[in-house]
Write a protein that holds these residues in place. Structure first.
Motif, PDB file in Angstrom:
ATOM      1  N   GLN A   9      -6.932  -1.035   6.091  1.00  0.00           N
ATOM      2  CA  GLN A   9      -5.696  -1.435   5.431  1.00  0.00           C
ATOM      3  C   GLN A   9      -4.478  -0.681   5.970  1.00  0.00           C
ATOM      4  OE1 GLN A   9      -7.164  -0.596   1.493  1.00  0.00           O
ATOM      5  NE2 GLN A   9      -7.423  -2.771   1.030  1.00  0.00           N
ATOM      6  N   GLN A  10      -4.657   0.592   6.342  1.00  0.00           N
ATOM      7  CA  GLN A  10      -3.484   1.349   6.790  1.00  0.00           C
ATOM      8  C   GLN A  10      -3.458   1.653   8.284  1.00  0.00           C
ATOM      9  OE1 GLN A  10      -3.114   5.592   5.639  1.00  0.00           O
ATOM     10  NE2 GLN A  10      -4.669   5.078   4.138  1.00  0.00           N
ATOM     11  N   TYR A  12       0.806  -1.221   0.000  1.00  0.00           N
ATOM     12  CA  TYR A  12       0.000   0.000   0.000  1.00  0.00           C
ATOM     13  C   TYR A  12       0.843   1.277   0.000  1.00  0.00           C
ATOM     14  CZ  TYR A  12      -3.790  -3.157   1.236  1.00  0.00           C
ATOM     15  OH  TYR A  12      -4.707  -4.178   1.243  1.00  0.00           O
ATOM     16  N   PRO A  45      -5.422   3.519   0.452  1.00  0.00           N
ATOM     17  CA  PRO A  45      -5.897   2.381   1.237  1.00  0.00           C
ATOM     18  C   PRO A  45      -6.982   2.791   2.238  1.00  0.00           C
ATOM     19  CG  PRO A  45      -3.499   2.448   1.168  1.00  0.00           C
ATOM     20  CD  PRO A  45      -3.992   3.744   0.596  1.00  0.00           C
TER      21      PRO A  45
END
Length: 133
Positions: free
Chosen positions: A62-63, A47, A58
């Motif tokens: 996801q982050q 990412y 993202p």
């Protein structure tokens, strides 16, 4: 050798990503800090090249707390957790881009009290910037 290639790919992706472009003199520092924050937060390095692109940024899941990690690393908040736009400004060469960032921060992207209290606050602010600049 593998680490050098990875850093080079990260820098190239970072320099050409999305709509947020930072000052050339800070690209190495930003890239290093991003990698450190991704590792600290357990974020998949795939990412890394997507964080400044409004099309591929993202998701929060996801982050995770990556954005808050970067805000803390660069000391963009004061002791009361208020985001300090003037500290962030230093990382921009393009004054037209900075004006867009500053307008987005002041009109849409920061809470009214300008405080970044959580990972979610940091992510919401940053995604707003990426989408509005």
């Amino acid at each position: 050798m593998k680490a050098t290639v990875t850093v080079f790919i990260i820098l190239v992706a970072f320099a050409s990503a999305g709509k947020i472009h930072y000052a050339e003199k800070y690209l190495d520092q930003i890239a290093t800090s991003r990698t450190e924050c991704f590792k600290k937060e357990g974020v998949d390095l795939k990412y890394l090249e997507q964080v400044d692109d409004s099309e591929t940024i993202p998701t929060f899941d996801q982050q995770k707390c990556y954005v808050l990690c970067m805000i803390n690393k660069f000391k963009f908040t004061d002791a009361e957790l208020r985001f300090q736009a003037e500290s962030y400004k230093e990382y921009f060469d393009d004054l037209v881009l900075w004006e867009k960032v500053e307008t987005a921060l002041s009109t849409k992207c920061l809470p009214k009290d300008k405080k970044i209290r959580s990972c979610e606050d940091a992510y919401d602010m940053y995604i707003c910037l990426v989408r509005n600049v």
